[in-house]
Write an enzyme that holds these catalytic residues in place. Structure first.
Site, short mmCIF file in Angstrom:
data_model
loop_
_atom_site.label_atom_id
_atom_site.label_comp_id
_atom_site.label_asym_id
_atom_site.label_seq_id
_atom_site.Cartn_x
_atom_site.Cartn_y
_atom_site.Cartn_z
N SER A 1 0.84 -1.20 0.00
CA SER A 1 0.00 0.00 0.00
C SER A 1 0.87 1.24 0.00
O SER A 1 2.04 1.21 0.42
CB SER A 1 -0.89 0.00 1.25
OG SER A 1 -1.52 1.25 1.44
N TYR B 1 -2.89 -1.01 10.42
CA TYR B 1 -2.98 -1.43 9.01
C TYR B 1 -1.73 -0.99 8.27
O TYR B 1 -1.12 -1.77 7.52
CB TYR B 1 -4.22 -0.83 8.36
CG TYR B 1 -4.32 -1.11 6.88
CD1 TYR B 1 -4.89 -2.29 6.42
CD2 TYR B 1 -3.85 -0.18 5.93
CE1 TYR B 1 -4.98 -2.56 5.06
CE2 TYR B 1 -3.94 -0.44 4.58
CZ TYR B 1 -4.51 -1.62 4.15
OH TYR B 1 -4.59 -1.88 2.81
#
Length: 254
Positions: free
Chosen positions: A140, A153
């Site tokens: 990400s 996360y």
């Protein structure tokens, strides 16, 4: 990398990005196996794409992972393992001194990081036996710049990014033919981040970029503004951090 007639296993392949990947890989002549936790979603994907093979499995569960490997092996194996499954938890209490915070972090780490390592370890010998094979790990933009609202996360994706780079080098040193790709999406239009009011890329565009990167052996595939943030964070880290974490978001941390 030639993707035609390759067999690809897509985790989390019954919805969102995984379902779009299923569609596009089938269109270019690949054979697709998908796995996910919801039998209903798998059945729906099978109705949309009858040629797909759907196997119910929870990647975070060790017994399920071993069963998945054995089923895939009985089908003739795979050439590409696409670790697409991922989760994100917005803690109800954002204080770090919270049981909910820990439970959410554990859940994210198990699926986003540890499950990837488990599957890679299970399938690595199979992939090594192929003339041309690959592992795709999805990290990400938050592996470059952490989100304060999605701290754990971000941490799982940073861990996965470091692991991916290390795995690629280990396999290179071992003269392995297994290619290791890292896909870095920006915010994408999925249920996972439906609550976030930010500019989002469509799953269709993301997967088109992924396939183009695979075909060009582009081992690090930065999509959308992820490439900009990579360089911005290297030169102006405070600016990059402030863009990911605007002042208006601080009210949620109080």
């Amino acid at each position: 990398m030639d993707l035609r007639n390759k067999t690809i296993l897509i985790t989390g392949g019954s919805a969102g990005i995984g379902l779009e990947a299923t569609k596009q890989f089938l269109e270019i002549g690949a054979k697709v196996i998908i796995t996910g936790r919801s039998q209903d979603k798998l059945d729906s994907a099978k109705k949309l794409y009858p040629n797909v093979i759907a196997i119910k499995s929870d990647v975070a569960n060790e017994e399920d992972a071993i069963s998945l490997y054995n089923q895939v092996k009985s089908l003739g194996g795979i050439d590409i393992l696409y670790n697409n499954a991922g989760v994100g938890v917005m803690p109800s209490n954002l204080s770090v001194a919270s049981d909910k915070h820990f439970e959410g972090a554990e859940y994210e780490m198990n699926i986003n990081y540890l499950a990837v390592i488990r599957l890679n370890n299970l399938f690595l010998d199979m992939l090594k036996s192929k003339k041309e094979s690959a592992i795709i790990n999805t990290t990400s933009v938050l592996s470059y710049v952490p989100s304060l609202l999605e701290a754990t996360y971000s941490a799982t994706k940073t861990a996965l990014a470091f692991y991916t780079k290390s795995l690629r080098e280990h396999l290179r040193i071992a003269n392995s033919n297994v290619k290791v790709f890292e896909l870095l999406p920006p915010a994408v239009e999925t249920e996972l981040i439906a609550h976030r009011k930010v500019k989002k890329m469509s799953p269709e565009k993301l997967i088109k970029g992924l396939i183009a990167g695979l075909q060009k052996d582009q081992y690090t595939i930065r999509m959308g503004y992820t490439g900009t943030f990579y360089y911005l964070n290297r030169i102006f880290p405070k600016l990059a951090f402030s863009l990911v974490n605007p002042k208006k978001a601080e009210k949620y941390l109080q």
